[in-house]
Each structure stands twice: as structure tokens, then as C-alpha cells.
Design a protein around this motif. Structure first.
Motif, PDB file in Angstrom:
ATOM      1  N   LEU A 178       0.827  -0.925   0.555  1.00 38.01           N
ATOM      2  CA  LEU A 178      -0.293  -0.187  -0.360  1.00 38.01           C
ATOM      3  C   LEU A 178       0.681   1.268   0.303  1.00 38.01           C
ATOM      4  N   VAL A 179       0.622   1.842  -0.897  1.00 38.99           N
ATOM      5  CA  VAL A 179       1.260   2.994  -0.870  1.00 38.99           C
ATOM      6  C   VAL A 179       0.410   4.528  -0.237  1.00 38.99           C
ATOM      7  N   VAL A 180       0.491   5.156   1.167  1.00 39.79           N
ATOM      8  CA  VAL A 180       0.219   6.176   1.578  1.00 39.79           C
ATOM      9  C   VAL A 180       0.263   7.672   1.031  1.00 39.79           C
ATOM     10  N   VAL A 215       0.586  -0.737  -7.179  1.00 43.62           N
ATOM     11  CA  VAL A 215       0.670  -1.266  -5.762  1.00 43.62           C
ATOM     12  C   VAL A 215      -0.668   0.381  -4.931  1.00 43.62           C
ATOM     13  N   PRO A 216      -1.735  -0.132  -4.880  1.00 42.72           N
ATOM     14  CA  PRO A 216      -3.273   0.075  -4.944  1.00 42.72           C
ATOM     15  C   PRO A 216      -3.057   1.866  -3.322  1.00 42.72           C
ATOM     16  N   ILE A 217      -3.400   2.307  -3.545  1.00 38.66           N
ATOM     17  CA  ILE A 217      -3.038   3.986  -3.172  1.00 38.66           C
ATOM     18  C   ILE A 217      -3.873   4.170  -2.128  1.00 38.66           C
ATOM     19  N   VAL A 243      -7.485   3.715  -6.185  1.00 37.47           N
ATOM     20  CA  VAL A 243      -7.476   4.810  -4.626  1.00 37.47           C
ATOM     21  C   VAL A 243      -8.197   4.908  -3.475  1.00 37.47           C
ATOM     22  N   THR A 244      -7.969   4.693  -2.659  1.00 37.91           N
ATOM     23  CA  THR A 244      -8.661   5.227  -1.638  1.00 37.91           C
ATOM     24  C   THR A 244      -8.528   5.823  -0.605  1.00 37.91           C
ATOM     25  N   ASP A 245      -9.647   6.769   0.316  1.00 38.63           N
ATOM     26  CA  ASP A 245      -9.834   8.272   0.961  1.00 38.63           C
ATOM     27  C   ASP A 245      -9.453   7.244   2.429  1.00 38.63           C
ATOM     28  N   LEU A 246      -8.357   7.776   3.124  1.00 35.98           N
ATOM     29  CA  LEU A 246      -8.353   6.828   4.761  1.00 35.98           C
ATOM     30  C   LEU A 246      -8.802   8.400   5.060  1.00 35.98           C
ATOM     31  N   THR A 247      -9.165   9.559   4.859  1.00 35.58           N
ATOM     32  CA  THR A 247      -9.099  10.449   5.585  1.00 35.58           C
ATOM     33  C   THR A 247     -10.775  11.040   5.883  1.00 35.58           C
ATOM     34  N   ASN A 316      -6.104  -5.253   1.310  1.00 38.28           N
ATOM     35  CA  ASN A 316      -5.330  -4.894  -0.276  1.00 38.28           C
ATOM     36  C   ASN A 316      -4.340  -6.727  -0.033  1.00 38.28           C
ATOM     37  N   ALA A 317      -4.312  -7.359   1.085  1.00 38.92           N
ATOM     38  CA  ALA A 317      -3.480  -7.812   1.351  1.00 38.92           C
ATOM     39  C   ALA A 317      -4.176  -9.048   1.153  1.00 38.92           C
TER      40      ALA A 317
END
Length: 336
Positions: A178-180, A215-217, A243-247, A316-317
Motif C-alpha cells: 500500500l502507498v499512503v 500498488v494500491p493508493i 485509490v481510497t481515501d483514509l481521511t 489489499n493483502a
């Protein structure tokens, strides 16, 4: 208040300067020295909350924003209290003037009413443009709270990581799952100091060119117009990538009792128009952000951020890793 040295219950008037009247040891911070009304016990409590009683490490910015939370929420109470107190002399003067037939006494009443009328007219006319910031700037906070604590106790607050300690920490995993991605490096600081890079095979990036391919973002940014503009740019740049948003959503920042809500000047109309058309947010969320409201991502506790990243990593694992995590093989070790 309780003395952190001898745990004696003390009132403010019982302290001589910065010294406990019982054990004669010094305090690091006095409420009268700062507009946040900080004192040693409050800093200790904040440290325990941010560190999860020692499980996590936290940054100076996280301590600053969380220390500012109640002071920002309490803004506006001062004028109301002052107006309430002013009502007593107004009533007394008015009654006396009418009872004693002394109209001259109505002059100060008229001046008071005029003054408050002008004040409230100003407040109403600037309600959409007036900034709301922490009443103490970060530099002063660092001097009073962070340095004051270290000078008094000989060490930093438990779990606190200074800015200079971030420079040599890793940001890239050799085999990321994963990329943050964040628009500024400081938004990633809590993840760096809690070793999310190595523990969860996460790469932390603060520009588009740092994102590795395939890599998923996951995005992390302020709850603000600028933050969601960045999110839109990221989605457009990476096209079909996941692309997902963790905010946290604006509706959560707007309604949560513990959220820090600041206000800045209104964003440009073209940016607001783009955000509304993008459908990234509901209309009521855009309307709230359009008024200038925002919440810094650095006001979110480390445990919350790490849980969000952990959930994204698990989504994503591969199946074998998820099975290992389920039986505790990849369980989170105790942080330093």
C-alpha cells in the motif's frame, strides 16, 4: 488542580508562582502563562490519550492541535459572559433613572447598548470571513509546553517525538502492499514514527512522483477544500489505479464532539464549483467546507490513523496474509 509531583489537590491561588505550596517543586506550565489554559496535569492527560497509554508515539503538531481543541470550542463564550455581566449595571441604572427621575443616568445605558449593537453587527457581517485559529501559535506552544516540560522534568512528555527526530526515519518499503499519499510530509509523520512502513509494508509518499507503480493508493489529507482538491488531482493522475481515501469525511468533522473545527478564508469559486461537480462529497459537505471550515489531519490521534491504514492494508493483502493476520501471526507489537 493536582500537583504532578506530590499529587496534592491544589487550587490556583494556593501556588506561589510556578511552585507547589506543598512539595515546593516547580510546575512546567501554568494556566495563566498561556491562552490554552494548559497546566502539567492537562499535558499529562493529553500525552496518555495520544499515546494510548504508551502504545503509540505522537508528534508535536498532534499535541498542539489536541491541546487547542477545547480552547477553540470555547471561543465566543467570552462575549456572551461579558454581555451577561453588563446586563446588571444596565438594569440598575435604568431602574434608578426611572425611579429617581434622573434621565442623565440613561446616557451610559445608551452608550452600552450602542456599543454592543455595533459589536454584534460587526460579528454578523464578518461571520463568513472571520478566521478561527488556535488562540496560541505553534511556536509559542513549543516554547511554553514542550520546552517548558523538558526544562522542568529533564525529559520530553512520554511518547512525544520532536520534529528533528523524524529526519532519518524510513518512508519506503522494499515490497509495499500500500502507498499512503499525502500533500505534505507532516501529515505522514504519525505513521512514520510508529513504524507503519516496516510493520505493514507501506510506502509513504508526499508527491505523485514518489508513488511506486502497481500498488494500491490510500490518500490522507486535511478535511478542507484544498485537501479534497488534492484528492481529486490524485484520482485523475492515477486513472484506473485503486485509490481510497483514509481521511475522515466532512460530515464526521462537522458533527463529532471531539473534532477540531477551524475556519479559514473562503476558497475560490472555481475550486468550489469543481469540488461540487466532482461528486467526491455530498452537497451539504461541500457547503460546510465552502464556509471555510476545516479540520487538520494532524489533529487525529495516532491510533485512529494507524487503524485506518491497517484496515486498508488488510483489504489489499493477499489471502494468505489475511489468514495469518486473523490468527495473530501479524499482530501489532507494542510500540516503543
Amino acid at each position: 488542580m493536582i500537583c504532578p509531583h506530590c499529587t496534592t489537590n491544589l487550587k490556583y491561588k494556593d501556588r506561589g508562582g510556578k511552585t507547589c505550596s506543598s512539595c515546593r517543586k516547580r510546575f512546567a506550565v501554568e494556566p495563566k502563562d498561556n491562552p490554552l489554559r494548559l497546566h502539567d496535569v492537562k499535558l499529562q492527560r493529553l500525552s496518555q490519550q495520544l499515546s494510548g497509554n504508551g502504545l503509540y508515539r505522537y508528534t508535536v503538531n498532534q499535541l498542539y492541535f489536541n491541546a487547542s481543541r477545547k480552547a477553540v470550542r470555547g471561543r465566543g463564550c467570552g462575549p456572551v459572559a461579558a454581555l451577561t455581566l453588563m446586563m446588571f449595571p444596565v438594569v440598575i441604572l435604568t431602574v434608578t433613572a426611572l425611579a429617581a427621575d434622573l434621565p442623565i443616568l440613561l446616557l451610559p445605558v445608551a452608550l452600552i447598548v450602542l456599543g454592543w449593537t455595533i459589536y454584534f453587527a460587526y460579528r454578523i457581517s464578518t461571520r463568513h470571513t472571520r478566521r478561527i485559529d488556535p488562540p496560541m501559535d505553534r511556536t509559542s506552544f513549543h516554547t511554553v509546553a514542550v520546552e517548558g516540560w523538558r526544562q522542568t522534568y529533564g525529559q520530553d512528555l512520554p511518547g512525544l517525538v520532536r520534529d528533528r527526530e523524524l529526519s532519518n526515519l524510513p518512508e519506503h518499503s522494499s515490497t509495499p502492499v500500500l502507498v499512503v499519499l499525502a500533500p505534505k510530509r507532516s501529515a505522514l509523520a504519525a505513521l512514520r514514527i510508529n513504524d507503519v512502513v516496516n510493520r505493514h509494508r507501506v510506502t509513504l509518499a508526499y508527491s505523485f512522483d514518489q508513488v511506486p507503480p502497481d500498488v494500491p493508493i490510500a490518500l490522507l489529507h486535511d478535511v478542507s477544500v484544498a485537501g479534497y482538491h488534492f484528492a481529486g488531482q490524485a484520482r485523475a493522475t492515477f486513472g484506473q489505479r485503486v485509490v481510497t481515501d483514509l481521511t475522515p469525511r466532512p460530515k464526521a468533522a462537522r458533527t463529532a464532539a471531539a473534532a477540531l473545527r477551524l475556519r479559514q478564508p473562503r476558497a475560490a469559486d472555481d475550486v468550489l464549483g469543481w469540488l461540487r461537480a466532482s461528486r467526491l462529497l455530498d452537497d451539504d459537505e461541500v457547503t460546510w467546507l465552502a464556509k471555510g471550515w476545516w479540520t487538520p489531519i494532524e489533529s487525529v490521534r495516532p491510533s485512529n490513523l494507524i487503524n485506518r491504514v491497517t484496515a486498508a492494508v488488510n483489504r489489499n493483502a493477499d489471502p494468505d496474509e489475511r489468514a495469518a493476520a486473523a490468527v495473530g501471526f501479524m499482530s501489532w507489537p507494542t510500540a516503543r
